[in-house]
Design a protein around this motif. Structure first.
Motif, PDB file in Angstrom:
ATOM      1  N   THR A 117      55.891 -56.058  86.549  1.00 30.82           N
ATOM      2  CA  THR A 117      55.548 -55.396  85.273  1.00 30.82           C
ATOM      3  C   THR A 117      56.737 -55.552  84.319  1.00 30.82           C
ATOM      4  N   SER A 125      50.827 -50.947  86.021  1.00 28.17           N
ATOM      5  CA  SER A 125      50.452 -51.235  87.404  1.00 28.17           C
ATOM      6  C   SER A 125      49.011 -51.716  87.439  1.00 28.17           C
ATOM      7  N   HIS A 182      59.958 -55.289  90.060  1.00 25.25           N
ATOM      8  CA  HIS A 182      59.102 -54.966  88.914  1.00 25.25           C
ATOM      9  C   HIS A 182      59.470 -55.751  87.655  1.00 25.25           C
ATOM     10  N   THR A 224      48.774 -55.998  83.336  1.00 25.83           N
ATOM     11  CA  THR A 224      49.813 -55.803  84.346  1.00 25.83           C
ATOM     12  C   THR A 224      51.153 -56.393  83.932  1.00 25.83           C
TER      13      THR A 224
END
Lengths: 577, 577, 577
Positions: free
Chosen positions: B112, A390, B108, A386
């Motif tokens: 990620t 995702s 994100h 991750t």
């Protein structure tokens, strides 16, 4: 660099020690607690205490050092000195020189110029270049590493409180840290991992912790294995390795199985570059080929494609630490090191903390993946994936790895039953007429590992070979292909398609061997023989002559003639009975 | 970049539109007329008209979208969502956030970080860097591309007449072009090729034109195949793929067969680099291995040698367009893209316009190479080769490719007859006693494709396997080696020598199986049996026990025990009868 | 560059000649004395004398030029013109242009732009760039090379005493050195090695000396072979190569076997870069694959790892000569060139001076390694290895190479006896019923080389194939893996493990074929036949029908139908009897 005055030096040293303690504690956090527990020392132990405990275990034959449990079966060859120096290296009797630190370098600049040229490119040859980095330099983390090393040496009494390391040269590694003089015939040593670990206690401890963190809940593997920390032990305690007569071939296996003994498999002497070992090609040196094709799988995966296509811009000069490779080093795809040296966001030299399927898929692992030990490790993988993907994608992919591996294992296990039954029924080709025992301590078995490295007469038979290749090559390639996300490889080129082919060939042989046995029986009955007559002594001798050329006398004869095989045949003479 | 005032903006916009029209027309010239004809629109169609027609066909299950004609036989796994998002992707129910454009990125960057880091390196993340290129910059062609994209969006009403694109971020691809806000649970999408095509109409149209230009004159392949544009359809409509129980393995094939569905197989997310896809390693991700070893052949050919040895100086940052790679980019040898994306001097994303032998050599192709359809394509190759080589050299080389391929095909076809006759005569090993049917919709056949991916009992037999490998691996490798001018590979390592070996092994089996049948017959006659008795029911049952372990009950039992295989066994239970 | 006045030119020329003589002598020292002896000229011979002697031998069919001793058996194909231009190239009849030096370039910039672009990057296109290097430039050695070339041309009367070379363009190589005009239909030539050698006498002589230094003491190989200097001869004088019908495949072998004929296998036209050929990938173009996997072994060895990991910093622009690569070029690991072009500290284009095991291990070599000829060469290797390694390490490693190779050879030789006995006993599958003779001049034999490239009916049988692969592939891979220090490869992936597998499969076949023969005999006796009846004519014909489809009529029929095979079948018709 000119050292400061005494008083200035003291101040500096105190400052350095202060820093180092902080740095030391921070760094130490990456050493798993399991190591401290196993060694029976506290996390607050001094570098010397930690190192002494590590070194004691490292050199203890009872805990994996040296020739191992099968020592009686094998003898070293000339190369063994370089593969297990602790056990076999002797200084050269022919070189009489007693050399100083600078004489080592100057003489070897003539004797082995390539080695000296490599050392001159190393950090070891000029530590002041690191010490002089400005604090704003992204590489300033290397200064902390140097301070940590000096702290380690001071803790061990190998560096004075005011002394600084300015270089690590031949003498430090090949005679002793800080030694001023060495006698080739008496003092020379080849550095083992604990020699490197004298300065690099942190890294040595990380690596040695593999023994402690890899504790299989259902005893799938011996404690601490498979790992770099015990890979020499794994090698020398393999029965066919110890038993096989061709020692030059056997020591080929050893050439990779020496991470336990040495650090230069990843950090090639004499440049010892951290940068070198950060790239996948460093791992590829061992991690390629039929039973561990990780490199091939990686390179042809999307991960490897990104490395090859865009990696040219990434930080390969180690201007940043591995942990900062993505955030600061421009890295946009994974390398071996980025995923395998990481555990829950921290990086270190223990590369087995997320190991689940390990070297090869077996039912003992497949059946236990829901056990908390395996689940915890799977969650650690989710954390790793991750970083870029995702969670749902990561779990989907990791699930495909497990299920696909089990699907391949199913076929291998089915084939195993067919092969075992052929063996139990005595139906392997030549099984009753020309199947010599493998060399001790190896024992005859169906589809056994030894069949990859040894053969005589009808042992192994072709069916044995297909099966050993099925589990040792095809199934492992399937799993490694799945685990490195190389779909073309695991479905087609290696893995699944070859597994199907091996299964088909084993089924073919099964049908044919049984039909042949049946036909022989019918013919025997027609000849008026009673059941079983076919296998009486006369018949056996008659049949043995079929395989004649593979038999004992001719072999011995030709070997004597050519003198190609090792002298000590008494150990293995039994394999031709 | 600060936008100009309204009036200034208008002027600029007009200028931009003017340019774009010219650029659009020029670029459009590379879209084959066959595409316009197939879509029933005119070449002068607006971007919106062109895109709408493309998208409609692209998403039409009747024209190849989705699960395909064998849909009833298979079910998706978790990974399928990512392989065919159009059919299977559902937004994540667990993530409740409704995010703005900037929140996507900032959140994100933690969630990620690797993905965001890649995007930040992309052109998408900063389009003004392109817009601000000086006209004298060799990369100024990228400005025209940006203007073309903006023109496309304006045509579709997704960009105002005065608006400019400054970035393409998460939201544009994962929710909708220009969207300001998205709900993870409702709005999230995985971009399919038509999503990329919203901006990149030109490239999408080029790629989609593969459906239209590849029309086989003797129906050697279905229309538009084999191609990137329909590679998912080719995958899911393969009988063994749809029928095999091990879906995690089957979806391994899919992992490459998704160019139809996605663009990131060549332009890896989230950097989407044109530069990346210009290098051979990008193609290698799929084009390697036993049945399409193009990469291996290229790299060890003289072409690949030049790339590896001298390519370091070529323009890999895409400072010039592919068409200028030799004249301006310093390129002195071919890459995959340079030859396969070219057709009569123009470049585009239709890579099948010079296809002749296609995926694998067959008589239906070999027999028709003099047909004008094939001749025209051969002449297009001569045009390509003569960029560097003389015409006579080019023709000599291309002639060697065709003749050498036919020579290999001859051996494969001879072997096919031997294998078919063994099957017709019922002489395959275990054919009458232990040959379960393959899973529906697959059907039993000699030397069939399914034998690479499925096996049970004596199906496939070893002879079937040798033959399927002969046509699917060895012959293809021969042809690919010839076509990529890698002589060592096609004569020795792969291709010819393995073809000879397969032929020899098939002939061996043919002779042995027939001799064995003859011997059985003789024994049966000696036993007083009548011809045919050997195959009566009793005998069949007796023989079936030979293959016992491969049989039904044990298989089912072990699977139930381990729970390793998919639940829905009713579909495939018949394969163990 | 404007040339100086006559008087100035003269002075310069004298100086240049003086330098050149010195340089010439120094350089000449690298040409082995064996070459002068063989050519019957003195080391003090002028460049013209040396070149004329070299060229005469080079072009002499009696000494290896051209079609060779088996010329009657084969005909060239279109590509042959480019593989052996001396024998087969004819200028193109269709191109009528008569061009000047500049017209060549300008016209071909349109006709074959890639070729011209490559040339423009070459040193040939601008020699003044070399001449103008300052004396302090590390590349100044190239000026000496240019002076040497000019001296050579003056010696041959191809360059006036005052003339200087400013460029080497199309005309010099494709028509004649210094030619001003050429007629495509009359004057065009494809440069053979002696054309390159006109300027590069030194390098040509070094390469040609391979014929003279490789004189096997026990006639293990023909004089001067295996080598680059006679590799075309080795190719065309191989029986199966000359005899096989599929010329397009056969000429695949030739595609590498042209170092004798041309220099551009290592220095790719039209850039002719010395830098290119210094990297391992240049050698890899030929030295890869099943029977000479040197490249694969190197790349996955520690040597190759260092090249891949650290080589990015080495001198690949040839700013220094190969001899200075380590001391001045930053090179810290070996490449192919560094070890194989070196002999006792000197470097040159004779790469066979340290050859011992040569192409493949045989008893004739294994049995003579203690002979002084082999010992001297081994000592030359010790000199090479000790550039970086200690003497004891070097000797330990080299000893492992020899012993490991012998251990593999032992298994191959054992298998050879088994295979030969099967053949002598007439027990190969189909041996008495369906074993057509190979095409002349090849002769039927057990486990023979031809079996890799030709097959018909039961020739070769599968056992023949296993054995030929054993000695031509597996054993060579073992040896090459050992010799390139790639342990994983020679023990596991290629080499040892496959050798064991081949041995096992041959033993299996031996046992099974003999058991089957015995069973047939028993059945025959039961049927009341006398011993030997089994092989009478009726039986033979009956059995022949088993192999039916592999037989003559069908083959001829299908070939006629498809027209895929060469017309002149009369030569090889006998192979289907």
């Amino acid at each position: 660099m000119v050292r400061g005055s005494w008083s200035k030096g003291l101040v500096l040293t105190c400052a350095v020690l202060g820093l180092a303690l902080v740095a030391g504690n921070a760094a130490r956090a990456d050493i798993p607690k399991e190591l401290y527990e196993a060694l029976g020392i506290d996390r607050s132990a001094s570098p010397k205490e930690l190192y002494d405990a590590l070194r004691k275990r490292y050199r203890d034959p009872a805990q994996g050092a040296g020739k191992g449990a099968l020592a009686e079966y094998w003898e070293p060859i000339a190369m063994s000195s370089y593969l297990d120096p602790l056990s076999f290296y002797k200084p050269p009797a022919s070189v009489k020189d007693i050399a100083t630190r600078s004489e080592c370098v100057s003489c070897h600049a003539d004797e082995t110029p390539g080695a000296v040229a490599a050392w001159k490119k190393s950090s070891h040859s000029n530590l002041n270049a690191i010490r002089n980095l400005s604090d704003g330099d992204p590489r300033a983390y290397k200064k902390k590493k140097l301070e940590q090393v000096e702290k380690n040496l001071r803790s061990m009494g190998k560096l004075g409180p005011k002394e600084r390391l300015t270089e690590v040269n031949c003498m430090d590694c090949h005679v002793g840290v800080g030694a001023e003089k060495g006698d080739h015939r008496k003092d020379l040593r080849l550095p083992t991992a604990d020699v490197c670990g004298t300065c690099h206690v942190q890294e040595f401890a990380e690596r040695e912790s593999e023994r402690d963190t890899l504790t299989w809940p259902q005893d799938q593997w011996p404690k601490g294995r498979p790992s770099h920390a015990l890979d020499y032990r794994a090698n020398v305690e393999t029965a066919i390795w110890a038993g096989m007569e061709e020692r030059e071939i056997a020591e080929g296996c050893t050439a990779c199985h020496i991470n336990q003994n040495k650090c230069d498999t990843c950090h090639t002497r004499h440049q010892f570059s951290a940068a070198e070992s950060r790239r996948p090609e460093a791992c590829a040196n061992c991690h390629n080929g039929v039973d561990h094709n990780e490199f091939e799988n990686y390179m042809m995966s999307k991960h490897g494609a990104v490395y090859q296509l865009l990696g040219g811009d990434w930080d390969w000069d180690v201007h940043v630490q591995l942990k900062d490779a993505v955030s600061k080093g421009g890295q946009t795809g994974p390398t071996c090191a980025l995923c395998h040296m990481e555990y829950k966001g921290r990086f270190g030299h223990n590369v087995v903390r997320k190991v689940r399927w390990a070297f090869n898929p077996t039912p003992a692992i497949a059946d236990n993946l829901e056990h908390k030990w395996f689940r915890k490790r799977q969650e650690a993988w989710v954390t790793t994936c991750t970083k870029c993907h995702s969670e749902s994608f990561s779990r989907a992919m990791l699930s495909q790895v497990d299920k696909g591996t089990k699907q391949g294992l199913w076929y291998e296990q089915e084939a195993a039953k067919v092969v075992q039954k052929l063996y139990d029924d005595g139906l392997m080709v030549g099984q009753k007429t020309n199947r010599p025992a493998p060399p001790a301590p190896e024992k005859d078995a169906a589809g056994a590992f030894y069949g990859l490295f040894w053969a005589r007469g009808n042992n192994p038979s072709h069916v044995d070979r297909i099966h050993v290749e099925m589990w040792e090559h095809d199934l492992i390639k399937l799993y490694k292909g799945l685990a490195h996300f190389n779909p073309g490889n695991y479905t087609y080129s290696n893995g699944w398609a070859p597994l199907m082919g091996a299964y088909a060939e084993i089924q073919d042989a099964n049908t044919q061997l049984r039909e042949m046995a049946d036909l022989k029986q019918q013919v025997a009955e027609l000849s008026g023989q009673k059941r079983g007559d076919l296998l009486d002594l006369d018949s056996l001798q008659k049949k043995a002559s079929f395989g004649g050329l593979g038999g004992g006398m001719v072999l011995v004869g030709s070997m004597a003639l050519w003198g190609w095989r090792r002298r000590n045949r008494s150990n293995s003479a039994s394999d031709e009975q």
